[in-house]
Motif scaffolding. Structure first.
Motif, PDB file in Angstrom:
ATOM      1  N   LEU A 280     -17.674  18.198  13.590  1.00 54.38           N
ATOM      2  CA  LEU A 280     -19.005  18.221  12.979  1.00 54.38           C
ATOM      3  C   LEU A 280     -19.294  19.575  12.347  1.00 54.38           C
ATOM      4  O   LEU A 280     -19.910  19.649  11.276  1.00 54.38           O
ATOM      5  N   SER A 281     -18.843  20.656  12.982  1.00 58.97           N
ATOM      6  CA  SER A 281     -19.058  21.984  12.410  1.00 58.97           C
ATOM      7  C   SER A 281     -18.253  22.172  11.124  1.00 58.97           C
ATOM      8  O   SER A 281     -18.672  22.894  10.223  1.00 58.97           O
ATOM      9  N   LYS A 282     -17.099  21.512  11.035  1.00 57.65           N
ATOM     10  CA  LYS A 282     -16.336  21.584   9.787  1.00 57.65           C
ATOM     11  C   LYS A 282     -17.117  20.954   8.650  1.00 57.65           C
ATOM     12  O   LYS A 282     -17.077  21.440   7.513  1.00 57.65           O
ATOM     13  N   TRP A 283     -17.827  19.882   8.953  1.00 61.97           N
ATOM     14  CA  TRP A 283     -18.614  19.224   7.904  1.00 61.97           C
ATOM     15  C   TRP A 283     -19.816  20.071   7.507  1.00 61.97           C
ATOM     16  O   TRP A 283     -20.062  20.279   6.325  1.00 61.97           O
ATOM     17  N   VAL A 284     -20.561  20.553   8.510  1.00 62.65           N
ATOM     18  CA  VAL A 284     -21.798  21.276   8.187  1.00 62.65           C
ATOM     19  C   VAL A 284     -21.513  22.575   7.445  1.00 62.65           C
ATOM     20  O   VAL A 284     -22.313  23.021   6.628  1.00 62.65           O
ATOM     21  N   PHE A 285     -20.345  23.176   7.661  1.00 60.49           N
ATOM     22  CA  PHE A 285     -19.986  24.414   6.968  1.00 60.49           C
ATOM     23  C   PHE A 285     -19.106  24.160   5.747  1.00 60.49           C
ATOM     24  O   PHE A 285     -18.406  25.054   5.284  1.00 60.49           O
ATOM     25  N   HIS A 286     -19.110  22.926   5.249  1.00 54.41           N
ATOM     26  CA  HIS A 286     -18.472  22.566   3.973  1.00 54.41           C
ATOM     27  C   HIS A 286     -16.954  22.729   3.981  1.00 54.41           C
ATOM     28  O   HIS A 286     -16.344  22.884   2.931  1.00 54.41           O
ATOM     29  N   GLU A 287     -16.347  22.642   5.156  1.00 55.20           N
ATOM     30  CA  GLU A 287     -14.887  22.637   5.193  1.00 55.20           C
ATOM     31  C   GLU A 287     -14.328  21.254   4.860  1.00 55.20           C
ATOM     32  O   GLU A 287     -13.123  21.099   4.689  1.00 55.20           O
ATOM     33  N   ARG A 288     -15.215  20.287   4.790  1.00 57.92           N
ATOM     34  CA  ARG A 288     -14.801  18.926   4.473  1.00 57.92           C
ATOM     35  C   ARG A 288     -15.950  18.247   3.730  1.00 57.92           C
ATOM     36  O   ARG A 288     -17.125  18.532   3.960  1.00 57.92           O
ATOM     37  N   GLY A 289     -15.596  17.370   2.798  1.00 58.80           N
ATOM     38  CA  GLY A 289     -16.617  16.615   2.095  1.00 58.80           C
ATOM     39  C   GLY A 289     -17.321  17.383   0.994  1.00 58.80           C
ATOM     40  O   GLY A 289     -18.387  16.966   0.541  1.00 58.80           O
ATOM     41  N   HIS A 290     -16.712  18.481   0.526  1.00 57.57           N
ATOM     42  CA  HIS A 290     -17.330  19.265  -0.549  1.00 57.57           C
ATOM     43  C   HIS A 290     -16.576  18.998  -1.856  1.00 57.57           C
ATOM     44  O   HIS A 290     -15.367  19.208  -1.938  1.00 57.57           O
ATOM     45  N   LEU A 291     -17.295  18.509  -2.854  1.00 57.81           N
ATOM     46  CA  LEU A 291     -16.705  18.155  -4.137  1.00 57.81           C
ATOM     47  C   LEU A 291     -17.107  19.140  -5.221  1.00 57.81           C
ATOM     48  O   LEU A 291     -18.183  19.752  -5.160  1.00 57.81           O
TER      49      LEU A 291
END
Length: 436
Positions: A280-291
């Motif tokens: 979840l922290s990877k997502w919130v800090f834009h390590e994943r799902g950033h286009l």
């Protein structure tokens, strides 16, 4: 001297390599301010903090009431993200308040909020500003008499083992989290009409929110799966927020604790907290799902230069490259639902872009038989991903007077009628003039 010049030449030749290797265009927020109620949390929750540090984040720990703290200086933000592990704080120190945190998020920065049973009105207000509402009963906790975690404390059903996770690879990763997540804290509700807020970890249908130390005199305000334990928000400016109702779920004790859900014979040696919160922290800090979208271009079919305007009925090509951040580099984004609108007041053309699976999305179409000022628009929104909004304006003109076809095949009957009329009139005139 020759050896020295050789070293200089070699260093200069390697500079581009160093630039590529150590300075990628990364969207990740690196500078993180962590506000605590007590500095002891730094050690009791060290596993979570160490996972951030191992991924390159620079954490700065401060007491929430420190009079010297601030989010910006001389109009520039000092941090890229904020972590609030201070559920009981009544007032922040320095220049931080609810308004400054709201401005921080409005500027595109990320936020993690961990509340608890002792959550103050300040933390509740920040959470409400973010789009979630904690139970108004200050002494309430989430209780579940069927989905609790088996523990040595008999009858303590406030320690919940939840496995109701959101089904999203981009938010929680592609690897399944098998062990239940331990939770002990307060629940919150999410407005179903708010499409920006998502339940990531929900309570079971048998759960409810109430004071565990007193008997229920009225039906609880929050019940069942409507209780959210952990929620995420992605703002329209792509800032991301995580709101959790438990600070304990981030602790080393919960990370290392074994877990067995009531009614299940399976006992896990380690809870799913560490894996869940790390992903979840990877997502919130834009390590994943950033286009990101680059190289937007359009031109007439058969040409390569972008024109200043198009003419009605022109055939044109449109292309854009879309990439996703993988945590270390930009990788081609592959999807089949990216659409282009050729727009003036309303979309005259709506086309799904085809992809070569290497990041390039393209399509071809004919300019509609309407002139005016159009826009190429790509509005892409997908669950868990940052939204893309691309717009490029272009005028469309009608045919000039010398660009129309001289003879239209469809009009041959009319041409024939006109010439037959002229021929008939000529014959009639001759007959009328020269006949006796």
């Amino acid at each position: 001297m020759a050896k020295f010049l050789l070293y200089i030449t070699l260093t200069i030749s390697l500079l581009p390599f160093f630039a590529v290797s150590f300075s990628p265009e990364s969207p990740i927020d690196r500078r993180v301010l962590v506000l605590l109620d007590d500095l002891a949390v730094k050690s009791s929750h060290s596993l979570f903090f160490d996972s951030l540090k191992s991924r390159g984040f620079e954490l700065e720990f401060k007491l929430a009431d420190d009079p010297n703290i601030g989010l910006q200086r001389y109009g520039q933000y000092l941090y890229d993200a904020l972590v609030l592990f201070c559920p009981s704080v009544e007032r922040f120190g320095g220049s931080i308040n609810v308004a400054s945190i709201a401005d921080f998020v409005d500027s595109g920065h990320d936020l993690i909020i961990a509340a608890d049973t002792n959550a103050s009105d300040l933390i509740r207000e920040i959470s409400t500003e973010s789009g979630v509402d904690f139970d108004e009963n200050a002494a309430a906790m989430v209780i579940d008499h069927t989905g609790y975690a088996v523990s040595n404390t008999d009858g303590d059903h406030t320690l919940i083992a939840s496995d109701d996770l959101i089904k999203s690879d981009v938010i929680l990763g592609s690897k399944n989290i098998e062990a239940p997540v331990l939770f002990q804290g307060i629940g919150h509700s999410v407005n179903p009409a708010n499409t920006l807020v998502l339940q990531v970890l929900a309570a079971s249908p048998s759960a409810y929110s109430a004071n565990p130390q007193s008997k229920l005199s009225n039906p609880p305000s929050l019940t069942g799966s409507a209780i959210s334990l952990v929620s995420v928000i992605q703002a329209r400016n792509n800032a991301r927020i995580v709101v959790a109702g438990s600070l304990s779920m981030f602790s080393n004790r919960f990370f290392r604790s074994g877990v067995q859900k009531a009614g299940s014979s399976t006992k896990y040696q380690k809870s799913g907290n560490q894996e869940f919160l790390t992903e979840l922290s990877k997502w919130v800090f834009h390590e994943r799902g950033h286009l990101k979208a680059v190289n937007v271009r359009h031109h007439k079919v058969g040409e390569s230069d972008e024109p200043a305007m198009y003419r009605i009925s022109d055939d044109l090509d449109y292309a854009v490259e879309i990439y996703e951040w993988s945590g270390t580099s930009w990788e081609p984004y592959v999807a089949n639902d990216v659409q282009l609108q050729f727009y003036m007041m309303s979309p005259y053309v709506l086309k799904t872009l085809s992809t070569d699976k290497k990041g390039l999305y393209s399509t071809s179409f004919k300019v509609p038989d309407v002139y005016g000022v159009f826009q190429f628009k790509v509005e892409y929104q997908r669950l868990g991903y940052t939204s893309l909004s691309l717009s490029k304006q272009i005028p469309v003109r009608p045919f000039r007077h010398n660009e129309y076809e001289r003879f239209l095949p469809a009009a041959y009957p009319y041409y024939g009628a006109s010439f037959s009329m002229m021929a008939g009139f000529f014959i009639f005139t001759v007959v009328h003039l020269y006949s006796k």
